[in-house]
Enzyme design. Sequence first.
Site, PDB file in Angstrom:
ATOM      1  N   HIS A 149       0.842  -1.223  -0.126  1.00  0.00           N
ATOM      2  CA  HIS A 149       0.198  -0.029  -0.118  1.00  0.00           C
ATOM      3  C   HIS A 149       0.794   1.166   0.024  1.00  0.00           C
ATOM      4  CE1 HIS A 149      -3.288   2.805   1.788  1.00  0.00           C
ATOM      5  NE2 HIS A 149      -2.124   3.476   2.216  1.00  0.00           N
ATOM      6  N   GLU A 150       1.746   1.397   0.988  1.00  0.00           N
ATOM      7  CA  GLU A 150       2.645   2.433   1.045  1.00  0.00           C
ATOM      8  C   GLU A 150       3.452   2.780  -0.216  1.00  0.00           C
ATOM      9  OE1 GLU A 150       2.466   4.628   3.032  1.00  0.00           O
ATOM     10  OE2 GLU A 150       0.685   3.788   4.321  1.00  0.00           O
ATOM     11  N   HIS A 153       2.019   4.604  -2.879  1.00  0.00           N
ATOM     12  CA  HIS A 153       2.008   5.982  -3.206  1.00  0.00           C
ATOM     13  C   HIS A 153       3.423   6.639  -3.680  1.00  0.00           C
ATOM     14  CE1 HIS A 153      -1.553   6.542  -0.548  1.00  0.00           C
ATOM     15  NE2 HIS A 153      -0.825   5.957   0.614  1.00  0.00           N
ATOM     16  N   GLU A 227      -6.096   7.225  -1.042  1.00  0.00           N
ATOM     17  CA  GLU A 227      -5.754   5.978  -0.103  1.00  0.00           C
ATOM     18  C   GLU A 227      -6.489   4.971  -0.597  1.00  0.00           C
ATOM     19  OE1 GLU A 227      -3.896   5.869   2.384  1.00  0.00           O
ATOM     20  OE2 GLU A 227      -3.167   7.938   2.352  1.00  0.00           O
TER      21      GLU A 227
END
Length: 315
Positions: A149-150, A153, A227
């Site tokens: 997920h991170e 970004h 997000e």
Amino acid sequence: MARTRYAPDRGLTARMTATMFLLGLVFVAFIALIIGIGAATHASDAVIVLFALVLGGGFAIGSLFYSDKIALSTAGAVEVTPQQAPQLHGIVDRVCALADMPKPRVAIANSPMPNAFATGRNADKAVLCVTTGLINMLETEELEGVIAHELSHVAHKDVQVMTIASFLAVVAALLIRISFYGELFGGGRRSGNDQNSLPILAIIMLVSIVVYAVSFLLIRLLSRYRELAADRSGALLTGQPSALKSALIKVSQGINKIPTKDLRTAEPLNAFFFAPAAHLNAKAASLSTIFSTHPSLERRLAELDKIQRQLSQGQ
């Protein structure tokens, strides 16, 4: 978006593009209005606006180029080598191999709050930070989902996107402050020689307040979209949305156990965090969603359930 194996999400991309377009319209209208006001003002009023634009641009550039150092310092994190954190580095290596992207620097923050963030102006300058609380709480598959997920970004260049999006709000906030103190200490300078005309600085301050409020809401909306996009990209990359869902539940429950004073200390990093540093309950979440940097836990879990069903149908 950088060339990685992170799956694009056309729906969310369209919504993020539309939000950026609205921010652009607000910016153009703001500048046009300020120019219109400036046509009836002294040259010194135009200088104030120019000063705010230059200073806001400086803040934006500084934030873009030093976001990694600022975030690590705020979190009290230190970079670690593969020898110091072999398990964590191993997970990062696997995610980067899956995504076909450069490996970021890896840091650990000694904090009981379970969380993580990734920042940096591009993939080559990125840094991933996880807390000791997160490492101790999650299973390997769950931690892998959070890291995927991170790093999404980073792959989507979200730091650049949010820096550009925040520029207008920064300029408006500066003009509010400058105009307020100008009115307070300058006595409300009037346009031209007409002492009965409205105070120019007061008008600029009022316009800036409106623009800041609109920009703030659009930026928070954009943040929530990014997000959701990171959740989707990370889940599809690892092929384990259930692991990311489990991580979200554990992290949210863990954050609810952290003392409020500790959460307030971590609040400056909320826009970066995997989950916001705030105590959540259903009633409060429903009332504050419009101001939140993250979607509600329920919304994120529902989206991950959709991805799980899509993957199941594709097998």
